[in-house]
Design a protein around this motif. Structure first.
Motif, PDB file in Angstrom:
ATOM      1  N   GLU A   4      10.164 -11.232   2.380  1.00 19.38           N
ATOM      2  CA  GLU A   4      10.724 -10.694   3.633  1.00 19.38           C
ATOM      3  C   GLU A   4      10.347  -9.227   3.804  1.00 19.38           C
ATOM      4  O   GLU A   4       9.938  -8.804   4.873  1.00 19.38           O
ATOM      5  N   ALA A   5      10.469  -8.434   2.748  1.00 18.15           N
ATOM      6  CA  ALA A   5      10.135  -7.012   2.824  1.00 18.15           C
ATOM      7  C   ALA A   5       8.657  -6.831   3.104  1.00 18.15           C
ATOM      8  O   ALA A   5       8.257  -5.948   3.851  1.00 18.15           O
ATOM      9  N   THR A   6       7.810  -7.665   2.514  1.00 23.32           N
ATOM     10  CA  THR A   6       6.369  -7.566   2.720  1.00 23.32           C
ATOM     11  C   THR A   6       6.013  -7.866   4.169  1.00 23.32           C
ATOM     12  O   THR A   6       5.162  -7.215   4.746  1.00 23.32           O
ATOM     13  N   LYS A   7       6.670  -8.841   4.786  1.00 20.37           N
ATOM     14  CA  LYS A   7       6.377  -9.190   6.176  1.00 20.37           C
ATOM     15  C   LYS A   7       6.715  -8.051   7.127  1.00 20.37           C
ATOM     16  O   LYS A   7       6.058  -7.849   8.115  1.00 20.37           O
ATOM     17  N   LYS A   8       7.782  -7.289   6.831  1.00 22.29           N
ATOM     18  CA  LYS A   8       8.210  -6.211   7.707  1.00 22.29           C
ATOM     19  C   LYS A   8       7.382  -4.946   7.519  1.00 22.29           C
ATOM     20  O   LYS A   8       7.331  -4.104   8.373  1.00 22.29           O
ATOM     21  N   GLY A   9       6.761  -4.804   6.331  1.00 21.47           N
ATOM     22  CA  GLY A   9       6.039  -3.587   6.012  1.00 21.47           C
ATOM     23  C   GLY A   9       4.810  -3.384   6.881  1.00 21.47           C
ATOM     24  O   GLY A   9       4.122  -4.330   7.256  1.00 21.47           O
ATOM     25  N   LEU A  10       4.540  -2.116   7.196  1.00 17.53           N
ATOM     26  CA  LEU A  10       3.356  -1.768   7.977  1.00 17.53           C
ATOM     27  C   LEU A  10       2.158  -1.487   7.078  1.00 17.53           C
ATOM     28  O   LEU A  10       1.024  -1.592   7.507  1.00 17.53           O
ATOM     29  N   GLY A  11       2.410  -1.095   5.830  1.00 22.74           N
ATOM     30  CA  GLY A  11       1.331  -0.792   4.909  1.00 22.74           C
ATOM     31  C   GLY A  11       1.845  -0.015   3.715  1.00 22.74           C
ATOM     32  O   GLY A  11       3.048   0.065   3.485  1.00 22.74           O
ATOM     33  N   ILE A  12       0.892   0.561   2.944  1.00 26.58           N
ATOM     34  CA  ILE A  12       1.281   1.346   1.774  1.00 26.58           C
ATOM     35  C   ILE A  12       0.617   2.720   1.820  1.00 26.58           C
ATOM     36  O   ILE A  12      -0.481   2.883   2.340  1.00 26.58           O
ATOM     37  N   ILE A  13       1.312   3.692   1.249  1.00 21.75           N
ATOM     38  CA  ILE A  13       0.835   5.070   1.234  1.00 21.75           C
ATOM     39  C   ILE A  13      -0.334   5.187   0.262  1.00 21.75           C
ATOM     40  O   ILE A  13      -0.291   4.648  -0.848  1.00 21.75           O
ATOM     41  N   VAL A  14      -1.391   5.872   0.716  1.00 22.24           N
ATOM     42  CA  VAL A  14      -2.602   6.048  -0.085  1.00 22.24           C
ATOM     43  C   VAL A  14      -2.989   7.518  -0.121  1.00 22.24           C
ATOM     44  O   VAL A  14      -2.449   8.336   0.620  1.00 22.24           O
ATOM     45  N   GLY A  15      -3.941   7.837  -0.987  1.00 21.18           N
ATOM     46  CA  GLY A  15      -4.492   9.185  -1.015  1.00 21.18           C
ATOM     47  C   GLY A  15      -3.579  10.184  -1.692  1.00 21.18           C
ATOM     48  O   GLY A  15      -2.874   9.858  -2.648  1.00 21.18           O
ATOM     49  N   ASN A  16      -3.618  11.415  -1.181  1.00 20.75           N
ATOM     50  CA  ASN A  16      -2.859  12.528  -1.748  1.00 20.75           C
ATOM     51  C   ASN A  16      -1.856  13.058  -0.720  1.00 20.75           C
ATOM     52  O   ASN A  16      -2.152  14.000   0.008  1.00 20.75           O
ATOM     53  N   PRO A  17      -0.667  12.453  -0.653  1.00 19.75           N
ATOM     54  CA  PRO A  17       0.324  12.881   0.338  1.00 19.75           C
ATOM     55  C   PRO A  17       0.731  14.339   0.148  1.00 19.75           C
ATOM     56  O   PRO A  17       0.745  14.852  -0.969  1.00 19.75           O
ATOM     57  N   ILE A 101      20.649  15.231   7.044  1.00 19.09           N
ATOM     58  CA  ILE A 101      19.291  15.268   7.576  1.00 19.09           C
ATOM     59  C   ILE A 101      18.709  16.641   7.300  1.00 19.09           C
ATOM     60  O   ILE A 101      19.350  17.658   7.539  1.00 19.09           O
ATOM     61  N   ASP A 102      17.472  16.663   6.790  1.00 19.94           N
ATOM     62  CA  ASP A 102      16.847  17.925   6.441  1.00 19.94           C
ATOM     63  C   ASP A 102      15.345  17.831   6.681  1.00 19.94           C
ATOM     64  O   ASP A 102      14.809  16.759   6.961  1.00 19.94           O
ATOM     65  N   SER A 103      14.673  18.960   6.535  1.00 22.05           N
ATOM     66  CA  SER A 103      13.212  18.984   6.612  1.00 22.05           C
ATOM     67  C   SER A 103      12.652  18.412   5.319  1.00 22.05           C
ATOM     68  O   SER A 103      13.255  18.573   4.256  1.00 22.05           O
ATOM     69  N   PRO A 104      11.479  17.774   5.385  1.00 23.35           N
ATOM     70  CA  PRO A 104      10.869  17.248   4.157  1.00 23.35           C
ATOM     71  C   PRO A 104      10.580  18.389   3.171  1.00 23.35           C
ATOM     72  O   PRO A 104      10.142  19.466   3.568  1.00 23.35           O
ATOM     73  N   ASP A 105      10.849  18.138   1.886  1.00 20.47           N
ATOM     74  CA  ASP A 105      10.558  19.146   0.868  1.00 20.47           C
ATOM     75  C   ASP A 105       9.847  18.572  -0.358  1.00 20.47           C
ATOM     76  O   ASP A 105       9.554  19.291  -1.299  1.00 20.47           O
ATOM     77  N   LEU A 106       9.583  17.268  -0.340  1.00 22.38           N
ATOM     78  CA  LEU A 106       8.820  16.605  -1.397  1.00 22.38           C
ATOM     79  C   LEU A 106       7.815  15.653  -0.761  1.00 22.38           C
ATOM     80  O   LEU A 106       8.126  15.012   0.240  1.00 22.38           O
ATOM     81  N   PRO A 107       6.619  15.536  -1.347  1.00 22.48           N
ATOM     82  CA  PRO A 107       5.685  14.543  -0.807  1.00 22.48           C
ATOM     83  C   PRO A 107       6.138  13.136  -1.184  1.00 22.48           C
ATOM     84  O   PRO A 107       6.834  12.943  -2.176  1.00 22.48           O
ATOM     85  N   VAL A 108       5.752  12.172  -0.379  1.00 21.53           N
ATOM     86  CA  VAL A 108       6.026  10.776  -0.707  1.00 21.53           C
ATOM     87  C   VAL A 108       5.055  10.343  -1.812  1.00 21.53           C
ATOM     88  O   VAL A 108       4.103  11.059  -2.128  1.00 21.53           O
ATOM     89  N   VAL A 109       5.277   9.172  -2.374  1.00 17.01           N
ATOM     90  CA  VAL A 109       4.504   8.712  -3.529  1.00 17.01           C
ATOM     91  C   VAL A 109       3.481   7.664  -3.097  1.00 17.01           C
ATOM     92  O   VAL A 109       3.844   6.700  -2.410  1.00 17.01           O
ATOM     93  N   PRO A 110       2.209   7.837  -3.499  1.00 18.97           N
ATOM     94  CA  PRO A 110       1.211   6.802  -3.197  1.00 18.97           C
ATOM     95  C   PRO A 110       1.670   5.439  -3.718  1.00 18.97           C
ATOM     96  O   PRO A 110       2.270   5.353  -4.794  1.00 18.97           O
ATOM     97  N   GLY A 111       1.407   4.400  -2.941  1.00 17.42           N
ATOM     98  CA  GLY A 111       1.826   3.051  -3.298  1.00 17.42           C
ATOM     99  C   GLY A 111       3.157   2.658  -2.688  1.00 17.42           C
ATOM    100  O   GLY A 111       3.536   1.490  -2.724  1.00 17.42           O
ATOM    101  N   SER A 112       3.888   3.618  -2.111  1.00 20.10           N
ATOM    102  CA  SER A 112       5.176   3.316  -1.471  1.00 20.10           C
ATOM    103  C   SER A 112       4.940   2.550  -0.171  1.00 20.10           C
ATOM    104  O   SER A 112       3.976   2.791   0.550  1.00 20.10           O
ATOM    105  N   GLU A 113       5.863   1.645   0.125  1.00 22.53           N
ATOM    106  CA  GLU A 113       5.767   0.848   1.342  1.00 22.53           C
ATOM    107  C   GLU A 113       6.190   1.661   2.559  1.00 22.53           C
ATOM    108  O   GLU A 113       7.136   2.448   2.494  1.00 22.53           O
ATOM    109  N   VAL A 114       5.499   1.464   3.672  1.00 30.59           N
ATOM    110  CA  VAL A 114       5.844   2.091   4.949  1.00 30.59           C
ATOM    111  C   VAL A 114       6.372   0.997   5.870  1.00 30.59           C
ATOM    112  O   VAL A 114       5.754  -0.054   6.017  1.00 30.59           O
ATOM    113  N   LEU A 115       7.522   1.270   6.483  1.00 31.10           N
ATOM    114  CA  LEU A 115       8.201   0.316   7.366  1.00 31.10           C
ATOM    115  C   LEU A 115       8.359   0.906   8.760  1.00 31.10           C
ATOM    116  O   LEU A 115       8.374   2.129   8.912  1.00 31.10           O
ATOM    117  N   PRO A 116       8.542   0.059   9.778  1.00 37.74           N
ATOM    118  CA  PRO A 116       8.950   0.613  11.075  1.00 37.74           C
ATOM    119  C   PRO A 116      10.315   1.259  10.896  1.00 37.74           C
ATOM    120  O   PRO A 116      11.134   0.772  10.116  1.00 37.74           O
TER     121      PRO A 116
END
Length: 190
Positions: A4-17, A101-116
């Motif tokens: 179910e989670a895979t079907k909803k996912g838009l993709g995965i984080i790649v590269g150097n966030p 709610i705050d401003s981003p202060d850490l990069p996300v991790v490559p391989g993490s799932e991206v969702l709507p």
């Protein structure tokens, strides 16, 4: 990860966030669009982002010699089907487990799932109200209603800004219609 989670996912984080930007490889059925709101997580914190750019990448069509070779072929299907989409996303905000709610202060991790982005997260971050002044839906997130709190919208100055043809007049007319439907009076002393 469930199916179910895979079907909803838009993709995965790649590269150097980076703290304020990340890219993700979009699933073939991901249906990503420029301007779309997305979410991922890092360390138990939701990261909300907006897709700024989408690039189509195909290793078979990235060099002059390779392109010349393929131009002479009759059937390119085996090669064009290898195209992938890379969505560059601007990190807008982070939401912790307590709803802060705050401003981003850490990069996300490559391989993490991206969702709507979920309706609940969008409401929380953007301040939409359940029974507010309904202005429409979020672009490329049609299941999220843009509903603003009339108690915050009416007593203050409000500006509607857009380029020519961007829908300023239409937006004001929709707002006035919503005010009438909610029996709110708009009075402007000159």
């Amino acid at each position: 990860m469930t199916m179910e989670a895979t079907k909803k996912g838009l993709g995965i984080i790649v590269g150097n966030p980076k703290v304020d930007e990340f890219s993700f490889g979009a699933n073939k059925n991901g249906n990503v669009r420029r301007g779309q709101l997305v979410e991922t997580s890092v360390g138990g914190v939701k990261v909300i982002g907006q897709i700024d750019e989408i690039a189509a990448i195909n290793e078979y069509f990235d060099e002059g010699a390779t392109i010349r070779y393929h131009l002479e072929r009759e059937d390119l299907t085996p090669y064009t089907s290898k195209t992938v989409f890379l969505a560059t996303t601007r990190a807008l905000a982070v939401v912790d487990g307590n709803g802060s709610i705050d401003s981003p202060d850490l990069p996300v991790v490559p391989g993490s799932e991206v969702l709507p982005v979920s309706r609940g997260t969008a409401k929380e971050v953007l301040g939409f109200k359940e029974k507010g002044i309904n202005l429409g839906v979020v672009m490329h997130n049609e299941d999220i209603q843009v509903s603003l709190d009339p108690d915050k919208l009416i007593p203050t100055h409000t500006a509607i800004l857009a380029q020519t043809g961007g829908g300023k007049t239409y937006t004001v007319l929709v707002m006035l219609e919503e005010f009438l439907n909610k029996n709110l009076i708009v009075w402007d002393e000159v």
